[in-house]
Structures are given as structure tokens and as C-alpha cells.
Design a protein around this motif. Structure first.
Motif, PDB file in Angstrom:
ATOM      1  N   MET A   1       0.839  -1.196   0.000  1.00 38.38           N
ATOM      2  CA  MET A   1       0.000   0.000   0.000  1.00 38.38           C
ATOM      3  C   MET A   1       0.877   1.250   0.000  1.00 38.38           C
ATOM      4  O   MET A   1       1.806   1.363   0.790  1.00 38.38           O
ATOM      5  CB  MET A   1      -0.906   0.004   1.242  1.00 38.38           C
ATOM      6  N   LYS A   2       0.584   2.179  -0.882  1.00 38.52           N
ATOM      7  CA  LYS A   2       1.341   3.426  -0.988  1.00 38.52           C
ATOM      8  C   LYS A   2       0.581   4.567  -0.312  1.00 38.52           C
ATOM      9  O   LYS A   2      -0.635   4.674  -0.440  1.00 38.52           O
ATOM     10  CB  LYS A   2       1.596   3.784  -2.449  1.00 38.52           C
ATOM     11  N   ILE A   3       1.335   5.411   0.380  1.00 36.75           N
ATOM     12  CA  ILE A   3       0.737   6.538   1.089  1.00 36.75           C
ATOM     13  C   ILE A   3       1.528   7.812   0.820  1.00 36.75           C
ATOM     14  O   ILE A   3       2.767   7.803   0.888  1.00 36.75           O
ATOM     15  CB  ILE A   3       0.706   6.285   2.616  1.00 36.75           C
ATOM     16  N   ASN A   4       0.820   8.891   0.537  1.00 36.80           N
ATOM     17  CA  ASN A   4       1.435  10.213   0.522  1.00 36.80           C
ATOM     18  C   ASN A   4       1.405  10.753   1.949  1.00 36.80           C
ATOM     19  O   ASN A   4       0.323  10.906   2.532  1.00 36.80           O
ATOM     20  CB  ASN A   4       0.654  11.166  -0.393  1.00 36.80           C
ATOM     21  N   PHE A   5       2.572  10.982   2.526  1.00 39.68           N
ATOM     22  CA  PHE A   5       2.668  11.522   3.884  1.00 39.68           C
ATOM     23  C   PHE A   5       2.944  13.018   3.749  1.00 39.68           C
ATOM     24  O   PHE A   5       4.014  13.420   3.298  1.00 39.68           O
ATOM     25  CB  PHE A   5       3.802  10.830   4.642  1.00 39.68           C
ATOM     26  N   ILE A   6       1.998  13.847   4.140  1.00 43.94           N
ATOM     27  CA  ILE A   6       2.022  15.281   3.853  1.00 43.94           C
ATOM     28  C   ILE A   6       2.191  16.073   5.145  1.00 43.94           C
ATOM     29  O   ILE A   6       1.395  15.936   6.079  1.00 43.94           O
ATOM     30  CB  ILE A   6       0.727  15.692   3.126  1.00 43.94           C
ATOM     31  N   SER A   7       3.227  16.910   5.213  1.00 42.21           N
ATOM     32  CA  SER A   7       3.554  17.561   6.475  1.00 42.21           C
ATOM     33  C   SER A   7       4.153  18.949   6.279  1.00 42.21           C
ATOM     34  O   SER A   7       4.760  19.242   5.245  1.00 42.21           O
ATOM     35  CB  SER A   7       4.560  16.684   7.245  1.00 42.21           C
TER      36      SER A   7
END
Length: 373
Positions: free
Chosen positions: A1-7
């Protein structure tokens, strides 16, 4: 599973507090998922909007929250859009206020420690800002939180605050708490002594003066007592008080500072934390890892991290120096009770408030979301 981690945070910044929380959550999620890190996303406020708000204040009017203006929020959305992995299955937002225009037609989760109205009341002055502008931001945030697939709150207090301010139930919410940004020692190495600690980057707002006054009362009864201050340097009038030692800022990114920080936690008798500006307080957890109990106010999410008469002492509000000094004078006389607090503080924090435990909660929820979708 791919996730965009936005911070908004830089992954290299791991000193503690909000940026340390960011790096720890990323670290835990990266053990399970393929992450695309987008950050730090933190463009400057638009100059004309910042100037306009300043002019309004000069004229005696309420200013605008230019940091969260629609133009800046759309600019943030554009920055994030350019870096999104289109093959990602899920977007994870660290924090919430600046992402309220970031809808990308994917399931998304949010980690937050306080909603905007709570943040405004603790860290700023609500009466200083234009009412319509505040309502605009609240409307955006409420919609963003309600539309999230998962909300990961740092405390029950933060969730209840959000539901109170927005007059709704966030059925997509889960309480995951927060962990300490320090390795957990194998044993409690405390060897006795009456060495108290005060740790803060804001001496006044975290109750530095009350802490010092409380310590002086303890010092008069137990002359061997010491108070070590870590963080913002206190005024000279404080530094000149007998028994008070200023250890410095002690950055965790500096090896020498970090070793000193751990050494002080290991020998500490009690952490004194009479804060009037907080949401959670990772330092309370870090102290607990070392078996050092804390005395804290019954405010914010703090009573979830320090259990009254179990892992530490919780003081009712409003409070004064006597409210902090007397319970400590009492506990000095009761060694059995004191060592019970030490044992329970360490047991509670190392079993419930670690990033491994928190990371497992978040990853399990995200996995379940992906299965449902």
C-alpha cells in the motif's frame, strides 16, 4: 500500500514536540507502508495579506488570520498536488489547519493535537482576529475533519474540544495519544536524591515562576534539594536563587546534549510542570520512561498522560505555588507511595505511550480502511 505523507515539518528535525512527533509517526508508518514524503510544506504568508492585517491592527481593528488565508491555502494545495504520487492509495496529513483545501479524491487520514478554535484560545487571542475570518477557517476545518476517512487524535480532550466547538460527533475519530521522543531505558536507574526538573521552551507560559516559587518552599524544608531547568534560559533573578541550576537548551540532535538530558531524567525525583499553555506534553511521557513522576495541572490533555495518584500528581485549577509545593512535600515523607508512583509512571508510559503502540493503532486503522475501500 502506498501513502502520501504530507507535512509542514522537516523530517530531519527531530528535537521533540511537534516536529519530533512528525518524524516518529513517519518512522512507524514506513515500517509497513511505502511512503512518499511531501514536506516541509510551509510557504510564507502572502505579503499583501500580511500587510493588510497589520494595517487593520494599527487602526485598532481586528486582524485577519493571513497564515490561513484562502490564497495561501490554495497555494499549499498546489504545492502538495505537484508532489503527490498518483499511484498512492491513501493520503496522510500531519496536522490539519493548513490542509483544508487539499481534497484529492482519495481516502485520507489526519493526525492532530487540537482543533483550530482550541489552538486559537491557547496560543493566541481570539478577540484580536476578525470574527468572520475565524468563522471562515472553522467552517473549512470542520468540513475537512468530517470528510476524513480517519482522524487520529492525540488525546480524548482534543477530540472533545473539537466536538464541542463544532457541535458534532466525529465518528471517524480514534484516540492514539502521543509518545516520547527519546529511547526507553532498560531500567529505572534512580539512586535517590531530591533533584527536581523543569523543562520548557517557554519559561513563563509553562509555569516557570510558579515552579521556582514551589521549589523555594521545598528547599526551605529540604536544603539538599535542587531544581534543574532545561530549555529557555530563565531571568537572572531566577538563576541567582540557591539550588537552581540552568542546564541549557539541550538539543536532542546534539549527542552531548542528548546524553546530558537522559542523565538528568535518570536522576530526577520529580518533574514540575505547572503549564498554562499546552495540548499534550511529550516531556511528561519521556520523564515517565525513566520512572520520574510529574506534578501537573488538571488542564488540556495532560491528565491522560499523568494519572492522578497513580503515575503522578494532578493539581486542580486555578493553582498557585502552594498547590504544587505541598503535594511534593507530602510525597517526600512517604517513600512507599513515591516509589509506587515511579513504578507506575514507567509501566504506564512504556506500555501505552510509545510510538510502537501508537504506530500499530494508526497502521491497523489505515489497513482496515484500505480493505473496506
Amino acid at each position: 500500500m502506498k501513502i502520501n505523507f504530507i507535512s509542514t515539518e522537516d523530517l530531519k528535525s527531530i528535537s521533540g514536540g511537534w516536529n519530533g512527533t512528525n518524524s516518529k509517526i513517519f518512522e512507524q508508518l514506513s515500517k509497513v507502508f511505502n511512503l512518499n514524503y511531501i514536506g516541509p510544506v510551509n510557504p510564507k504568508s502572502i505579503a499583501s495579506e500580511k500587510l493588510f492585517s497589520k494595517i487593520k491592527r494599527i487602526l485598532g481593528l481586528r486582524g485577519n488570520f493571513h497564515f490561513l488565508s484562502d490564497k495561501r491555502l490554495f497555494h499549499i494545495k498546489d504545492i502538495v498536488s505537484e508532489q503527490l504520487d498518483p499511484l498512492a492509495d491513501y493520503n496522510f496529513f500531519f496536522g490539519q489547519m493548513v490542509w483544508t483545501k487539499c481534497y484529492f479524491n482519495k481516502p485520507y487520514g489526519v493526525y492532530l493535537d487540537a482543533c483550530f478554535p482550541t489552538y486559537l484560545s491557547i496560543y493566541s487571542s481570539p478577540e484580536s482576529f476578525d470574527i468572520k475570518d475565524v468563522e471562515r477557517i472553522k467552517t473549512l476545518e470542520k468540513e475537512f475533519l468530517l470528510n476524513a476517512t480517519n482522524l487520529f487524535f492525540g488525546s480524548y480532550w482534543a477530540l472533545h474540544e473539537a466536538e464541542k466547538h463544532y457541535s458534532c460527533k466525529f465518528h471517524n475519530a480514534e484516540i492514539v495519544w502521543v509518545g516520547g521522543n527519546i529511547p526507553i531505558p532498560q531500567v529505572d536507574a534512580y539512586e535517590g536524591g531530591k533533584d527536581f526538573l523543569f523543562i520548557s521552551l517557554n519559561f513563563e507560559k509553562k509555569g516557570g515562576y510558579i515552579c521556582v516559587e514551589a521549589f523555594q518552599k521545598i528547599k526551605s524544608a529540604y536544603p539538599e534539594s535542587t531544581l534543574t531547568i532545561i530549555g529557555q534560559k530563565p531571568p537572572a533573578s531566577v538563576l541567582g536563587i540557591n539550588g537552581i541550576v540552568y542546564a541549557g537548551l539541550l538539543k536532542k540532535t546534539n549527542l552531548k546534549d542528548f546524553e546530558k538530558f537522559k542523565e538528568l531524567l535518570g536522576k530526577a525525583f520529580f518533574l514540575i510542570h505547572p503549564t498554562i499553555m499546552d495540548t499534550m506534553g511529550a516531556v511528561l511521557i519521556e520523564s515517565g520512561y525513566y520512572g520520574c513522576p510529574s506534578i501537573v495541572p488538571k488542564s488540556f490533555g495532560i491528565p491522560e498522560f499523568v494519572l492522578d495518584q497513580v503515575t503522578g500528581i494532578v493539581v486542580d485549577t486555578p493553582f498557585n505555588a502552594e498547590d504544587f509545593s505541598q503535594p511534593l512535600l507530602d510525597i517526600i515523607k512517604d517513600k512507599k507511595r513515591y516509589f509506587s508512583l515511579r513504578s507506575e509512571a514507567r509501566k504506564y508510559t512504556t506500555s501505552k505511550l510509545t510510538w510502537e503502540v501508537i504506530g500499530q493503532k494508526i497502521t491497523d486503522s489505515v489497513k482496515a480502511t484500505n480493505l473496506v475501500k
